[in-house]
Design an enzyme around this catalytic site. Structure first.
Site, PDB file in Angstrom:
ATOM      1  N   PHE A  25    -104.718  26.694  35.952  1.00 61.09           N
ATOM      2  CA  PHE A  25    -104.290  26.271  37.288  1.00 61.09           C
ATOM      3  C   PHE A  25    -103.189  25.225  37.256  1.00 61.09           C
ATOM      4  CE2 PHE A  25    -106.506  22.219  37.070  1.00 61.09           C
ATOM      5  CZ  PHE A  25    -107.466  22.476  36.114  1.00 61.09           C
ATOM      6  N   LYS A  45    -110.361   7.298  39.017  1.00 62.05           N
ATOM      7  CA  LYS A  45    -110.939   7.549  40.347  1.00 62.05           C
ATOM      8  C   LYS A  45    -111.602   6.269  40.857  1.00 62.05           C
ATOM      9  CE  LYS A  45    -110.466  11.880  38.630  1.00 62.05           C
ATOM     10  NZ  LYS A  45    -109.912  12.148  37.295  1.00 62.05           N
ATOM     11  N   ASP A  67    -121.311  12.143  33.801  1.00 60.25           N
ATOM     12  CA  ASP A  67    -119.895  12.012  34.130  1.00 60.25           C
ATOM     13  C   ASP A  67    -119.851  11.024  35.299  1.00 60.25           C
ATOM     14  OD1 ASP A  67    -117.359  12.179  35.192  1.00 60.25           O
ATOM     15  OD2 ASP A  67    -117.156  14.326  34.799  1.00 60.25           O
ATOM     16  N   ARG A  93    -109.150  24.894  44.417  1.00 59.20           N
ATOM     17  CA  ARG A  93    -110.363  24.786  43.610  1.00 59.20           C
ATOM     18  C   ARG A  93    -111.157  26.071  43.837  1.00 59.20           C
ATOM     19  NH1 ARG A  93    -109.939  20.335  40.015  1.00 59.20           N
ATOM     20  NH2 ARG A  93    -108.739  22.128  39.333  1.00 59.20           N
ATOM     21  N   PHE A 118    -116.973  21.282  35.541  1.00 53.90           N
ATOM     22  CA  PHE A 118    -115.680  20.724  35.907  1.00 53.90           C
ATOM     23  C   PHE A 118    -114.675  21.247  34.881  1.00 53.90           C
ATOM     24  CE2 PHE A 118    -112.151  17.761  35.998  1.00 53.90           C
ATOM     25  CZ  PHE A 118    -111.761  17.974  37.311  1.00 53.90           C
ATOM     26  N   THR A 119    -113.451  21.477  35.321  1.00 49.60           N
ATOM     27  CA  THR A 119    -112.432  22.147  34.502  1.00 49.60           C
ATOM     28  C   THR A 119    -112.266  21.513  33.120  1.00 49.60           C
ATOM     29  OG1 THR A 119    -110.802  20.766  35.626  1.00 49.60           O
ATOM     30  CG2 THR A 119    -111.146  22.981  36.512  1.00 49.60           C
ATOM     31  N   TYR A 125    -102.801  -5.410  18.691  1.00 45.04           N
ATOM     32  CA  TYR A 125    -103.274  -4.085  18.278  1.00 45.04           C
ATOM     33  C   TYR A 125    -104.801  -4.068  18.214  1.00 45.04           C
ATOM     34  CZ  TYR A 125    -103.632   0.363  15.933  1.00 45.04           C
ATOM     35  OH  TYR A 125    -103.938   1.662  15.641  1.00 45.04           O
TER      36      TYR A 125
END
Ligand code: F0G
Length: 469
Positions: free
Chosen positions: A461, A270, A227, A394, A136-137, A84
């Site tokens: 979306f 990514k 980001d 998009r 960005f969303t 943990y």
């Protein structure tokens, strides 16, 4: 050598290249009939997010969490330390983020939006304005939920799909400075800088721009937060396109890029070649302490952040592989291969070709469909019906509604993203995809557009349902 022979000699300037790996395990896919796919997309409310994966032949919905792990990463899973607290895999991950990204203090999170949530809660207060190089969303919704609003300060060319500016992700420093002066420094919590801007078509930020951005922000005492989700693809574009970086390694370019920022959040799904994972990295100890405290409320203890030890190990190893020059060249090279084919066939796409995806320009594809009839959503549905290839809208649906007026936001870019998972598909898959899109292009006059029949409140979306008009 006879003349005949010399005529047959291959043009050596057109040298082929291949990925720096070979396939060890395969996952079967399924081809279906057109009729079957037409029924499935109707059931899914013409939303590719609502299709079942088993009904998809080539899945180019996203490059997020869909990459193939290496044998080195899979082996790492077996070394998961599922304690943990204080898992050794956390320390390996922490060391690799420090080594390859250069930040001091690390908090793991289950994925990118977990880190976006923390960073937004820590930095933003009600009424703040967060400038950034295109929204960005998930990033924007967390900024809004924390009481802020997002202000776009990207260069104008980013909104023009046909502009071939090599660094369309750059911040317009004039726009940014006007904004800081206009609203006052105290209402700007940080600049939200994204590397290879997803919504602009996977477009990079130049080293010169981030260097100048940092200098400008230092003048006002505003932090720059990155980001870093696709920062390695960004570093590759700097190597390829920016003066003075041709002979540098992608790993060194990445370190320099990050050095101009005060911290970073990451969707490791990514660049880092894992199926799940993310982190928040900060150089400011006090802000880090807040993050380390908040993470236990929302994600888990600060040495696992919602992840299993094995996931952190796969991420630590994925980071090492992701900065390899051969890997990133093949990764972006595959995207360029697909984009090049579509360009040859005069299918309208966003230029330059992006790092993680080819973006189809739905406004030029379907000039007869008005934006509030969702041309890009229509196109994504048609591509699925044509060949079982799944892509993502998009455009206006992703842009959502203005929280104040409740009206649709009308983005200049109305795109379909054809995103390529890393190390998953072959050149033949790219050929099938390109041919499917070309076929849809030839039948473009038949498409009529869609209307919304169900619309969720946040990030509509993902779950919206539509039907043909
Ligand atoms: N930032 C960028 C630039 C992203 O592309 C994403 C996710 C996130 C943050 C959020 O990370 O998904 O791990 O929570 N993009 C996915 C995509 C959804 O398909 O582009 P996450």
């Amino acid at each position: 050598m006879t003349t005949e022979n010399s005529l047959r000699k291959r043009d050596s300037s057109k040298k082929s290249w291949a990925e720096p790996w070979k396939v060890k395990m395969v996952e079967p896919t399924r081809w279906t009939t057109r009729q079957y796919r037409a029924e499935r997309i109707q059931e899914a409310g013409f939303n590719t997010f609502l299709l079942k994966s088993e009904d998809v032949y080539i899945d180019l919905l996203t490059d997020s969490g869909t990459s193939a792990m290496s044998d080195y990463q899979w082996a790492g899973l077996m070394l998961g330390d599922e304690a943990y607290a204080g898992s050794r895999n956390f320390y390996h991950l922490e060391a690799n983020i420090q080594k390859f990204y250069g930040y001091k203090y690390i908090v793991p999170t289950h994925q990118g939006r977990g880190a976006e949530h923390l960073v937004s809660q820590i930095y933003i207060k009600k009424g703040d304005v967060v400038p950034g190089n295109m929204y960005f969303t998930t990033t924007r919704i967390h900024q809004e939920l924390a009481g802020g609003s997002f202000e776009d300060v990207i260069v104008d060319e980013a909104h023009d799909p046909q502009s071939e500016r090599p660094f369309k992700g750059d911040v317009d420093l004039g726009k940014l400075e006007d904004l800081i002066k206009g609203v006052g420094r105290d209402r700007i919590p940080y600049v939200s800088l994204a590397a290879t801007v997803n919504m602009a078509g996977g477009q990079p930020v130049s080293m010169q721009n981030v260097r100048e951005l940092r200098a400008l922000c230092d003048g006002y005492g505003v932090p720059v937060l990155l980001d870093a989700t696709r920062a390695i693809e960004n570093a590759y574009f700097i190597q390829q396109r920016e003066e003075g970086y041709r002979d540098k390694k992608v790993a060194d370019i990445l370190l320099e890029f990050c050095s101009y920022t005060h911290g970073s959040w990451m969707s490791a799904k990514k660049d880092s070649l894992v199926n799940i994972g993310g982190w928040l990295a900060l150089n400011d100890w006090n802000k880090f302490e807040e993050a380390r405290n908040l993470v236990v409320v929302y994600e888990g203890l600060h040495t696992y952040g919602g992840l299993a030890g094995r996931d952190m190990e796969a991420m630590a190893r994925g980071i090492e592989e992701s900065v390899d020059d051969g890997h990133i060249r093949a990764r972006v090279g595959q995207v360029e291969y697909l984009g090049g084919k579509l360009l040859d066939w005069e299918v309208p796409i966003v230029l330059p070709i992006g790092g993680h995806a080819v973006f189809l320009d739905a406004k030029r594809f379907y000039p007869h469909i008005p934006q509030d009839r969702f041309p890009a959503q229509t196109l994504a549905a048609q591509i699925y019906i044509e060949a079982g290839v799944r892509t993502m809208e998009r455009g206006i649906l992703s842009a959502g509604r203005d929280p104040e007026t409740g009206r649709h936001r009308y983005p200049k870019l109305e795109l379909v993203r054809v995103a390529i998972p890393r190390r998953v598909y072959t050149q033949a898959h790219m050929d099938v995809t390109a041919e499917a899109i070309e076929e849809v292009f030839w039948n473009r006059d038949r498409a009529k557009g869609l209307k919304l029949v169900y619309e969720p409140k946040y990030l509509r979306f993902f779950q919206a349902r539509l039907e043909p008009v």
